[in-house]
Design a protein around this motif. Structure first.
Motif, PDB file in Angstrom:
ATOM      1  N   THR A 132       8.605   8.445   8.235  1.00 20.81           N
ATOM      2  CA  THR A 132       8.129   7.545   7.182  1.00 20.81           C
ATOM      3  C   THR A 132       7.130   6.593   7.813  1.00 20.81           C
ATOM      4  OG1 THR A 132      10.281   7.681   6.068  1.00 20.81           O
ATOM      5  CG2 THR A 132       8.812   5.901   5.390  1.00 20.81           C
ATOM      6  N   ALA A 133       5.893   6.603   7.295  1.00 22.22           N
ATOM      7  CA  ALA A 133       4.817   5.766   7.850  1.00 22.22           C
ATOM      8  C   ALA A 133       4.317   4.807   6.772  1.00 22.22           C
ATOM      9  CB  ALA A 133       3.676   6.658   8.340  1.00 22.22           C
ATOM     10  N   PHE A 134       4.544   3.505   6.981  1.00 25.15           N
ATOM     11  CA  PHE A 134       4.109   2.487   6.024  1.00 25.15           C
ATOM     12  C   PHE A 134       2.644   2.126   6.266  1.00 25.15           C
ATOM     13  CE2 PHE A 134       8.654   2.230   6.004  1.00 25.15           C
ATOM     14  CZ  PHE A 134       8.983   1.919   4.686  1.00 25.15           C
ATOM     15  N   LEU A 135       1.922   1.975   5.179  1.00 20.99           N
ATOM     16  CA  LEU A 135       0.479   1.752   5.254  1.00 20.99           C
ATOM     17  C   LEU A 135       0.129   0.269   5.316  1.00 20.99           C
ATOM     18  CD1 LEU A 135      -0.520   4.430   2.640  1.00 20.99           C
ATOM     19  CD2 LEU A 135      -1.501   4.318   4.935  1.00 20.99           C
ATOM     20  N   ASN A 136      -0.851  -0.073   6.156  1.00 16.91           N
ATOM     21  CA  ASN A 136      -1.382  -1.435   6.213  1.00 16.91           C
ATOM     22  C   ASN A 136      -2.613  -1.605   5.330  1.00 16.91           C
ATOM     23  OD1 ASN A 136       0.512  -2.429   8.001  1.00 16.91           O
ATOM     24  ND2 ASN A 136      -0.663  -1.855   9.817  1.00 16.91           N
ATOM     25  N   GLU A 137      -3.152  -0.476   4.840  1.00 13.47           N
ATOM     26  CA  GLU A 137      -4.343  -0.516   3.983  1.00 13.47           C
ATOM     27  C   GLU A 137      -4.314   0.682   3.035  1.00 13.47           C
ATOM     28  OE1 GLU A 137      -7.854   1.412   6.525  1.00 13.47           O
ATOM     29  OE2 GLU A 137      -6.963  -0.332   7.540  1.00 13.47           O
ATOM     30  N   ASN A 146       4.989  -0.106  10.062  1.00 12.79           N
ATOM     31  CA  ASN A 146       6.297   0.362  10.518  1.00 12.79           C
ATOM     32  C   ASN A 146       6.401   1.894  10.419  1.00 12.79           C
ATOM     33  OD1 ASN A 146       8.947   0.175  11.360  1.00 12.79           O
ATOM     34  ND2 ASN A 146       9.752  -0.146   9.314  1.00 12.79           N
ATOM     35  N   ILE A 147       6.907   2.526  11.472  1.00 11.01           N
ATOM     36  CA  ILE A 147       7.118   3.979  11.502  1.00 11.01           C
ATOM     37  C   ILE A 147       8.613   4.233  11.704  1.00 11.01           C
ATOM     38  CG2 ILE A 147       6.483   6.169  12.579  1.00 11.01           C
ATOM     39  CD1 ILE A 147       4.053   4.635  11.472  1.00 11.01           C
ATOM     40  N   LYS A 148       9.216   4.996  10.791  1.00 12.97           N
ATOM     41  CA  LYS A 148      10.646   5.311  10.901  1.00 12.97           C
ATOM     42  C   LYS A 148      10.832   6.823  10.976  1.00 12.97           C
ATOM     43  CE  LYS A 148      12.198   3.272   7.185  1.00 12.97           C
ATOM     44  NZ  LYS A 148      13.032   2.655   6.143  1.00 12.97           N
ATOM     45  N   VAL A 149      11.828   7.266  11.739  1.00  9.21           N
ATOM     46  CA  VAL A 149      12.139   8.697  11.835  1.00  9.21           C
ATOM     47  C   VAL A 149      13.629   8.888  11.563  1.00  9.21           C
ATOM     48  CG1 VAL A 149      12.054  10.766  13.262  1.00  9.21           C
ATOM     49  CG2 VAL A 149      10.360   8.953  13.613  1.00  9.21           C
ATOM     50  N   HIS A 152       0.816  -1.220   0.000  1.00 10.43           N
ATOM     51  CA  HIS A 152       0.000   0.000   0.000  1.00 10.43           C
ATOM     52  C   HIS A 152       0.849   1.269   0.000  1.00 10.43           C
ATOM     53  CE1 HIS A 152      -3.447  -2.535   0.432  1.00 10.43           C
ATOM     54  NE2 HIS A 152      -3.011  -3.031   1.569  1.00 10.43           N
ATOM     55  N   GLY A 153       2.175   1.088   0.049  1.00  9.54           N
ATOM     56  CA  GLY A 153       3.072   2.237  -0.017  1.00  9.54           C
ATOM     57  C   GLY A 153       3.288   2.889   1.341  1.00  9.54           C
ATOM     58  N   PHE A 154       3.799   4.125   1.307  1.00  7.38           N
ATOM     59  CA  PHE A 154       4.094   4.819   2.559  1.00  7.38           C
ATOM     60  C   PHE A 154       4.023   6.331   2.363  1.00  7.38           C
ATOM     61  CE2 PHE A 154       8.071   4.036   0.333  1.00  7.38           C
ATOM     62  CZ  PHE A 154       8.758   5.227   0.420  1.00  7.38           C
ATOM     63  N   PHE A 155       3.877   7.039   3.487  1.00  3.31           N
ATOM     64  CA  PHE A 155       3.887   8.505   3.489  1.00  3.31           C
ATOM     65  C   PHE A 155       5.204   8.995   4.075  1.00  3.31           C
ATOM     66  CE2 PHE A 155      -0.845   7.979   3.830  1.00  3.31           C
ATOM     67  CZ  PHE A 155      -1.158   8.597   2.621  1.00  3.31           C
ATOM     68  N   GLU A 156       5.726  10.066   3.468  1.00  2.00           N
ATOM     69  CA  GLU A 156       6.840  10.799   4.072  1.00  2.00           C
ATOM     70  C   GLU A 156       6.253  12.080   4.654  1.00  2.00           C
ATOM     71  OE1 GLU A 156       9.750  11.343   1.002  1.00  2.00           O
ATOM     72  OE2 GLU A 156      10.583   9.337   1.260  1.00  2.00           O
ATOM     73  N   VAL A 177       4.218  13.439   1.295  1.00  2.00           N
ATOM     74  CA  VAL A 177       4.467  12.801  -0.004  1.00  2.00           C
ATOM     75  C   VAL A 177       4.083  11.328   0.103  1.00  2.00           C
ATOM     76  CG1 VAL A 177       6.176  12.190  -1.763  1.00  2.00           C
ATOM     77  CG2 VAL A 177       6.387  14.353  -0.541  1.00  2.00           C
ATOM     78  N   LYS A 178       3.280  10.860  -0.844  1.00  2.00           N
ATOM     79  CA  LYS A 178       2.900   9.431  -0.899  1.00  2.00           C
ATOM     80  C   LYS A 178       3.845   8.732  -1.873  1.00  2.00           C
ATOM     81  CE  LYS A 178       0.113   5.710  -0.714  1.00  2.00           C
ATOM     82  NZ  LYS A 178      -1.199   5.546  -1.315  1.00  2.00           N
ATOM     83  N   ARG A 179       4.431   7.602  -1.450  1.00  2.00           N
ATOM     84  CA  ARG A 179       5.343   6.854  -2.317  1.00  2.00           C
ATOM     85  C   ARG A 179       4.985   5.368  -2.325  1.00  2.00           C
ATOM     86  NH1 ARG A 179       9.288  10.329  -3.823  1.00  2.00           N
ATOM     87  NH2 ARG A 179      10.059  11.853  -2.312  1.00  2.00           N
ATOM     88  N   LYS A 180       5.411   4.720  -3.443  1.00  2.00           N
ATOM     89  CA  LYS A 180       5.277   3.271  -3.553  1.00  2.00           C
ATOM     90  C   LYS A 180       6.553   2.637  -3.039  1.00  2.00           C
ATOM     91  CE  LYS A 180       4.107   0.568  -7.249  1.00  2.00           C
ATOM     92  NZ  LYS A 180       3.784   0.263  -8.644  1.00  2.00           N
TER      93      LYS A 180
END
Length: 299
Positions: A254-259, A245-248, A220-224, A281-284
């Motif tokens: 960086t927040a990875f999406l579960n849905e 997963n949340i990374k700083v 589902h990608g992730f947000f920066e 920013v939304k990324r794949k």
């Protein structure tokens, strides 16, 4: 869908070392397959087995419908598994004439294949005058002389400069677009992502994934993200099941999406929680990120 190659529970041992372990996958007509893995993962060994230059320890493989002997099947295969090796003082045309004699192919094919690889204007130049990229393209022309149903390439861009890499990748796409199935081994994630439709991921001879590249990177990608409400934002993300997963790093979250969730929906959601975002920013996920996830599971 027509099957080109079927590999069943293939294992190869070199003494105490297991180079390939219980490997199974199928290659269907009209796709570009990448065998992806770091050096020593069993890629070249697997290609060597199906090309009859390495003996298997266990398991089986068969070409096409399974009723064709490997010897006869290989007449419909083009392969480059070593560095191009032609006579240095002979021209490209003269070298390909020798290949035609060995393969029982008409000389009329030579110009046709040289044109495909962009070397027709250099056909009378000696092989020793060719750049590394040109030598690799000549090797591909040689492998295409018998109009193979499948072209097998082992690390086709190894050692090339950026221009040479671009030319070889473009050539692979062009050949595939004409209907030739391609199987290439590579340790370059970027190469597989740009060129291949399907991928088999190997690590230490073990298959981690086999299937379409798109499915491997179809998370589902992730947000920066950045916000003046930094700590509050992190706390909210960590307690919400929509996020994994949340990374700083350096103030960037960086927040990875579960849905599934798009940027507008996320922005509205944050606004309702009283959090204003200064960066969104939304990324794949890339093939590299998915590959690292797969290999992390084995560590």
């Amino acid at each position: 869908m027509e099957t080109i190659l079927t590999i069943n529970n293939l294992t190869k041992k070199f003494g105490y070392l297991t180079a390939v372990k219980d490997l199974s996958f199928t290659i269907n007509k009209g796709n570009v397959y990448g065998i992806l893995g770091p050096n020593g993962s069993g890629k070249s060994t697997t290609l060597g087995i199906v090309l009859n230059v390495v003996n298997k320890t266990e398991g089986s493989f068969h070409w096409f419908d399974g009723n064709t002997t490997t010897h006869d099947a290989l007449k419909k295969v083009g392969a480059i598994i070593e560095r191009p090796n032609f006579y240095p003082y002979m021209s490209a045309y003269q070298n390909l004439k020798l290949v035609c004699k060995i393969k029982g192919v008409d000389y009329s094919k030579i110009d046709e294949k040289l044109e495909i690889v962009g070397l027709l204007d250099r056909k009378d130049h000696k092989f020793k005058t060719y750049s590394l990229g040109m030598k690799q393209r000549l090797a591909i022309a040689s492998a295409l002389l018998n109009d193979p149903e499948i072209l097998i390439l082992d690390e086709p861009t190894n050692g090339l400069d950026p221009q040479g890499i671009h030319q070889i990748r473009s050539l692979i796409k062009q050949i595939a677009s004409q209907g030739t199935t391609i199987l290439l081994a590579s340790h370059l994630l970027d190469e597989v992502e740009k060129v291949c439709s399907h991928v088999v991921v190997l690590r230490k001879g073990v298959k981690l994934y086999s299937g379409p590249v798109e499915e491997m990177i179809s998370s589902h990608g992730f947000f920066e993200l950045k916000s003046n409400n930094h700590d509050e934002l992190i706390s909210l993300l960590e307690t919400d099941t929509k996020f994994g997963n949340i990374k700083v790093e350096n103030g960037l979250i960086t927040a990875f999406l579960n849905e599934p969730m798009d940027a507008t929906e996320f922005n509205n959601y944050m606004f309702k929680q009283g959090i204003t975002l200064s960066h969104l920013v939304k990324r794949k996920e890339s093939l590299e990120e998915q590959f690292l996830k797969l290999t992390d599971k084995l560590n």
